[in-house]
Scaffold this motif. Sequence first.
Motif, PDB file in Angstrom:
ATOM      1  N   GLN A  41      37.754  45.846  37.586  1.00 24.02           N
ATOM      2  CA  GLN A  41      38.780  46.652  38.176  1.00 24.02           C
ATOM      3  C   GLN A  41      37.979  48.085  38.242  1.00 24.02           C
ATOM      4  O   GLN A  41      38.851  48.714  37.313  1.00 24.02           O
ATOM      5  CB  GLN A  41      40.374  46.738  38.396  1.00 24.02           C
ATOM      6  CG  GLN A  41      41.196  47.328  39.071  1.00 24.02           C
ATOM      7  CD  GLN A  41      42.484  46.347  39.288  1.00 24.02           C
ATOM      8  OE1 GLN A  41      43.451  47.584  37.678  1.00 24.02           O
ATOM      9  NE2 GLN A  41      43.148  45.725  39.090  1.00 24.02           N
ATOM     10  N   HIS A  54      52.578  44.817  41.657  1.00 24.68           N
ATOM     11  CA  HIS A  54      51.579  44.335  41.986  1.00 24.68           C
ATOM     12  C   HIS A  54      51.327  42.899  40.879  1.00 24.68           C
ATOM     13  O   HIS A  54      52.486  43.391  39.510  1.00 24.68           O
ATOM     14  CB  HIS A  54      50.606  43.890  42.550  1.00 24.68           C
ATOM     15  CG  HIS A  54      49.812  44.522  41.898  1.00 24.68           C
ATOM     16  ND1 HIS A  54      47.934  44.702  41.959  1.00 24.68           N
ATOM     17  CD2 HIS A  54      49.515  45.684  40.774  1.00 24.68           C
ATOM     18  CE1 HIS A  54      47.548  45.470  40.946  1.00 24.68           C
ATOM     19  NE2 HIS A  54      48.444  46.051  40.322  1.00 24.68           N
ATOM     20  N   HIS A  98      52.561  50.791  41.550  1.00 23.78           N
ATOM     21  CA  HIS A  98      51.627  51.953  41.626  1.00 23.78           C
ATOM     22  C   HIS A  98      51.428  52.923  41.984  1.00 23.78           C
ATOM     23  O   HIS A  98      52.359  52.466  43.124  1.00 23.78           O
ATOM     24  CB  HIS A  98      49.923  51.464  41.747  1.00 23.78           C
ATOM     25  CG  HIS A  98      49.355  50.544  40.418  1.00 23.78           C
ATOM     26  ND1 HIS A  98      48.986  50.730  39.245  1.00 23.78           N
ATOM     27  CD2 HIS A  98      49.021  49.215  40.402  1.00 23.78           C
ATOM     28  CE1 HIS A  98      48.475  50.087  38.461  1.00 23.78           C
ATOM     29  NE2 HIS A  98      48.512  48.982  39.594  1.00 23.78           N
ATOM     30  N   GLU A 103      48.601  40.122  38.556  1.00 23.12           N
ATOM     31  CA  GLU A 103      47.936  39.725  38.746  1.00 23.12           C
ATOM     32  C   GLU A 103      46.920  38.519  37.670  1.00 23.12           C
ATOM     33  O   GLU A 103      48.070  39.690  36.596  1.00 23.12           O
ATOM     34  CB  GLU A 103      46.438  40.707  38.459  1.00 23.12           C
ATOM     35  CG  GLU A 103      45.862  41.550  39.829  1.00 23.12           C
ATOM     36  CD  GLU A 103      45.445  43.166  39.018  1.00 23.12           C
ATOM     37  OE1 GLU A 103      44.750  43.679  39.798  1.00 23.12           O
ATOM     38  OE2 GLU A 103      46.099  43.254  38.368  1.00 23.12           O
ATOM     39  N   HIS A 123      54.025  44.888  37.499  1.00 21.10           N
ATOM     40  CA  HIS A 123      54.080  46.764  37.384  1.00 21.10           C
ATOM     41  C   HIS A 123      53.395  47.009  38.532  1.00 21.10           C
ATOM     42  O   HIS A 123      53.475  46.892  40.099  1.00 21.10           O
ATOM     43  CB  HIS A 123      52.757  46.867  36.616  1.00 21.10           C
ATOM     44  CG  HIS A 123      51.684  46.240  37.122  1.00 21.10           C
ATOM     45  ND1 HIS A 123      50.578  45.158  36.691  1.00 21.10           N
ATOM     46  CD2 HIS A 123      50.405  47.360  37.221  1.00 21.10           C
ATOM     47  CE1 HIS A 123      49.541  45.026  36.936  1.00 21.10           C
ATOM     48  NE2 HIS A 123      49.230  46.565  37.646  1.00 21.10           N
TER      49      HIS A 123
HETATM   50 MN    MN Z   1      47.357  47.302  38.869  1.00 23.35          MN
END
Ligand code: MN
Length: 318
Positions: free
Chosen positions: A144, A125, A83, A127, A81
Motif C-alpha cells: 500500500q 473505507h 482519509h 479493507e 477508517h
Molecule cells: Mn486506508
Amino acid sequence: MPAITVQNPLELPKVAAVAVANRPRRVSSVTTAPRGLEGEGFPVRRAFAGISQADLDPFVHLDQMGEVDYGPGEPKGTPWHPHRGFETVTYMIEGTFLHQDSIGGGGVIENGATQWMTAGAGILHIERPPDALIDTGGLFHGIQLWVNLPARLKMTTPRYQDIGADAVTLMTNENGDAIIRVIAGTLGDAGGPGVTHTPITVLHVSLLPGGQLALPWEPRYNALTYVLAGQGTVGLERTPLSEGQMAVQVDGDYLVLSASESPDSRTEALELLILGGEPIREPVATYGPFVMNTRAELQQAFEDYEAGRLGQIPADHI
Ligand code: MN
C-alpha cells in the motif's frame, strides 16, 4: 510470485535502449524497512522509514504487506477508517483483499490487481480478507502506497480506480530478462492504466537471475527502488540491495539494476517496486489517516470526520 507474467518476455515491447549521452543515476541512500503491524494486526514492512520527505516527494508512505503465510483464522484487515488529502494505492501480488468505500467504490483486489483510491476531500473505507480466506489462511503479499496531492487538489472529489491485472502494460528489456509491469504513469513512450493527478510512474519489475536492466527515467522525477523479494545490485557502482531494502537514486536519466546470479530459495527473480514522480514541493503535515499542508488543516480534517463530513459507512457494508 507474481500473478501476472508471460512465458516468453522477448515477445513484449522493449524499453528504449540507453544512449551514450545518457547519464546513470547514482545511489544516494539504501535503507532497510523495519517490521510493524497495521490495521487489525497484519504484518508490514515500513519501506520509507529513514528516508527524508524531500527524497520521497510526491510519495508519503509505503507498506509492504506480508509476505506472510497465514494459518486458518489468522488473516486480518482494517476497520472502517477515514482519509483526506492524498491517494491510497493497494497492489495485491498474492492473496485477496475486499475493499469498500463511502462513495460506492469497492471490489476484490487480487492476483496482480491494483486499487487506486483518491481520498481527496474525504472518504471512509475498509479493507479485509474474504471470509473464505480467513477460514483457510494462505499467502498474502501486497503493497500500500500513499501518493500526496498538491494543495490545489487536496479537496478534490474522491475517485476510485479498479485496475485489473490484465490492464497492466507489460514490457521487457533488450535481453528479455526483465518483465516490467507499468501500473500507472509512463515509461518512455508506453503508459500504464492508472490515472494519476500529478506525473508519477509506478512499476513492478521482475528481473531474472543474472539479469541486467537499464531503465530510462524521467530526469525531473525522484527514483525509489524497493526489493519485494530476492537480491541484486543497484547503480553502476553495484551497491548490494536485498529484500526489504530501498534505494534512492538521484541525478541522471536512467536507472541501473541487476539481479543476483543465484536466486534465494523462495523466489526465482528479483522482484522490485520502482516509484518515481514529480516532487510537489509543498509543506507536508500528516497525522494518522490525513495528509495536509498545515496543522490547522489536520485539525479541520478531524473535526470534519467527527461531524460525519468525510462520508458515511454504507448501509450494505461488508
Ligand atoms: Mn486506508
